[in-house]
Design a protein around this motif. Structure first.
Motif, PDB file in Angstrom:
ATOM      1  N   GLY A   1      -5.867  50.604 -13.172  1.00 19.29           N
ATOM      2  CA  GLY A   1      -7.400  51.209 -13.476  1.00 19.29           C
ATOM      3  C   GLY A   1      -7.105  52.874 -12.866  1.00 19.29           C
ATOM      4  N   THR A   2      -8.271  53.323 -12.493  1.00 18.03           N
ATOM      5  CA  THR A   2      -7.857  55.160 -11.956  1.00 18.03           C
ATOM      6  C   THR A   2      -7.337  54.928 -10.735  1.00 18.03           C
ATOM      7  OG1 THR A   2     -10.746  55.305 -13.529  1.00 18.03           O
ATOM      8  CG2 THR A   2      -9.243  56.933 -11.504  1.00 18.03           C
ATOM      9  N   ASP A   3      -7.742  53.648  -9.964  1.00 13.50           N
ATOM     10  CA  ASP A   3      -7.317  53.875  -8.797  1.00 13.50           C
ATOM     11  C   ASP A   3      -6.681  52.342  -8.363  1.00 13.50           C
ATOM     12  OD1 ASP A   3      -9.733  52.418  -8.029  1.00 13.50           O
ATOM     13  OD2 ASP A   3     -10.346  54.292  -6.867  1.00 13.50           O
ATOM     14  N   GLN A   4      -6.395  51.471  -9.281  1.00 14.83           N
ATOM     15  CA  GLN A   4      -5.990  50.567  -8.914  1.00 14.83           C
ATOM     16  C   GLN A   4      -4.714  49.892  -9.287  1.00 14.83           C
ATOM     17  OE1 GLN A   4      -9.642  47.962  -8.529  1.00 14.83           O
ATOM     18  NE2 GLN A   4      -9.206  47.496 -10.555  1.00 14.83           N
ATOM     19  N   PHE A   5      -4.114  49.059  -8.879  1.00 15.13           N
ATOM     20  CA  PHE A   5      -2.553  48.145  -9.552  1.00 15.13           C
ATOM     21  C   PHE A   5      -3.674  46.935 -10.225  1.00 15.13           C
ATOM     22  CE2 PHE A   5      -0.215  44.563  -9.752  1.00 15.13           C
ATOM     23  CZ  PHE A   5       0.767  44.713 -10.027  1.00 15.13           C
ATOM     24  N   ILE A   6      -3.673  46.374 -11.359  1.00 16.97           N
ATOM     25  CA  ILE A   6      -4.599  45.532 -11.440  1.00 16.97           C
ATOM     26  C   ILE A   6      -3.415  43.925 -12.141  1.00 16.97           C
ATOM     27  CG2 ILE A   6      -5.066  44.396 -13.484  1.00 16.97           C
ATOM     28  CD1 ILE A   6      -6.266  47.293 -14.254  1.00 16.97           C
ATOM     29  N   CYS A   7      -1.849  44.425 -12.701  1.00 16.46           N
ATOM     30  CA  CYS A   7      -0.997  43.489 -13.381  1.00 16.46           C
ATOM     31  C   CYS A   7       0.077  44.261 -13.487  1.00 16.46           C
ATOM     32  CB  CYS A   7      -1.745  42.313 -13.737  1.00 16.46           C
ATOM     33  SG  CYS A   7      -1.615  43.223 -15.465  1.00 16.46           S
ATOM     34  N   TYR A   8       0.995  43.819 -14.020  1.00 21.01           N
ATOM     35  CA  TYR A   8       2.753  43.723 -14.698  1.00 21.01           C
ATOM     36  C   TYR A   8       2.005  43.511 -16.453  1.00 21.01           C
ATOM     37  CZ  TYR A   8       4.084  44.636 -10.680  1.00 21.01           C
ATOM     38  OH  TYR A   8       4.446  44.898  -9.066  1.00 21.01           O
ATOM     39  N   THR A   9       2.863  43.866 -16.756  1.00 16.86           N
ATOM     40  CA  THR A   9       2.969  43.080 -18.646  1.00 16.86           C
ATOM     41  C   THR A   9       4.009  43.920 -19.249  1.00 16.86           C
ATOM     42  OG1 THR A   9       3.000  46.224 -19.463  1.00 16.86           O
ATOM     43  CG2 THR A   9       0.297  44.945 -19.077  1.00 16.86           C
ATOM     44  N   ILE A  10       4.170  42.361 -20.045  1.00  7.61           N
ATOM     45  CA  ILE A  10       5.957  42.469 -20.636  1.00  7.61           C
ATOM     46  C   ILE A  10       5.141  42.612 -22.894  1.00  7.61           C
ATOM     47  CG2 ILE A  10       6.626  41.495 -19.196  1.00  7.61           C
ATOM     48  CD1 ILE A  10       6.234  38.864 -21.147  1.00  7.61           C
TER      49      ILE A  10
ATOM     50  N   ALA B   1      -8.215  38.658 -14.213  1.00  6.59           N
ATOM     51  CA  ALA B   1      -8.322  39.666 -13.949  1.00  6.59           C
ATOM     52  C   ALA B   1      -8.842  41.220 -14.559  1.00  6.59           C
ATOM     53  CB  ALA B   1      -6.973  39.955 -12.880  1.00  6.59           C
ATOM     54  N   VAL B   2      -7.416  41.319 -16.015  1.00  8.04           N
ATOM     55  CA  VAL B   2      -8.218  42.079 -16.669  1.00  8.04           C
ATOM     56  C   VAL B   2      -9.193  42.108 -17.596  1.00  8.04           C
ATOM     57  CG1 VAL B   2      -7.370  43.526 -18.916  1.00  8.04           C
ATOM     58  CG2 VAL B   2      -5.358  42.198 -16.782  1.00  8.04           C
ATOM     59  N   MET B   3      -9.669  40.901 -18.094  1.00 10.93           N
ATOM     60  CA  MET B   3     -11.317  40.532 -18.792  1.00 10.93           C
ATOM     61  C   MET B   3     -11.791  40.946 -17.714  1.00 10.93           C
ATOM     62  SD  MET B   3     -10.867  39.987 -21.498  1.00 10.93           S
ATOM     63  CE  MET B   3     -12.394  39.431 -22.561  1.00 10.93           C
ATOM     64  N   GLU B   4     -12.184  40.512 -16.403  1.00  8.91           N
ATOM     65  CA  GLU B   4     -13.009  40.459 -15.796  1.00  8.91           C
ATOM     66  C   GLU B   4     -13.540  42.161 -15.009  1.00  8.91           C
ATOM     67  OE1 GLU B   4     -12.114  38.162 -11.908  1.00  8.91           O
ATOM     68  OE2 GLU B   4     -12.643  36.628 -13.062  1.00  8.91           O
ATOM     69  N   LEU B   5     -12.388  43.151 -15.086  1.00  6.15           N
ATOM     70  CA  LEU B   5     -12.996  44.469 -15.297  1.00  6.15           C
ATOM     71  C   LEU B   5     -13.306  45.215 -16.567  1.00  6.15           C
ATOM     72  CD1 LEU B   5      -9.255  45.397 -12.835  1.00  6.15           C
ATOM     73  CD2 LEU B   5     -11.766  45.080 -11.827  1.00  6.15           C
TER      74      LEU B   5
END
Length: 139
Positions: free
Chosen positions: A20-29, A110-114
């Motif tokens: 996000g603007t100032d927070q790590f959320i996760c990795y992606t493939i 986690a992504v969906m919640e944000l």
């Protein structure tokens, strides 16, 4: 709400860091970059609107819209890009190999919640995809 996906490119897959603007959320493939060819390539870098979407296969997930030359680019669970993706993006908790990761459902949640929080605040959601500054920009 702005999401940022910073990618590194490899012959067998694409890795990313989603924040996000100032927070790590996760990795992606993702699939490797193969010039935006449908079903076999990751999508081009750029900025895309993100919508919440429901399907029987993935339940609630995210849909990237306005992707040039592509349709139904989703952000959904998958742990192996070459076996499970057709151009979509899979959030993962940890990268385990080129184009592979683990605990994708947890990362998707986690992504969906944000994104749901942003939607509840009546915010538009966008994702900006760009290359990393590292050595693996286009292998």
């Amino acid at each position: 709400m702005e999401l940022f996906l910073v990618r590194s490119y490899h012959q067998q897959g694409t890795h990313g860091v989603l924040s996000g603007t100032d927070q790590f959320i996760c990795y992606t493939i993702e699939l490797p970059w193969l010039h935006n060819c449908p079903q076999v390539s990751c999508i081009p870098e750029g900025r895309y609107p993100v919508l919440k979407r429901y399907s029987a296969k993935f339940q609630w997930h995210l849909h990237l819209t306005d992707v040039p030359g592509r349709e139904l680019i989703l952000l959904h669970p998958a742990n192996h890009a070459l076996k499970e993706l057709k151009g979509c993006i899979a959030p993962v908790t940890e990268i385990t190999g080129i184009g592979q990761g683990i605990f994708s459902r947890k990362a998707c949640k986690a992504v969906m919640e944000l994104v749901e929080q942003a939607i509840q605040r009546n915010e538009s959601v966008f994702i900006t995809i760009r290359p990393s500054a590292g050595p693996n920009m286009r292998l």
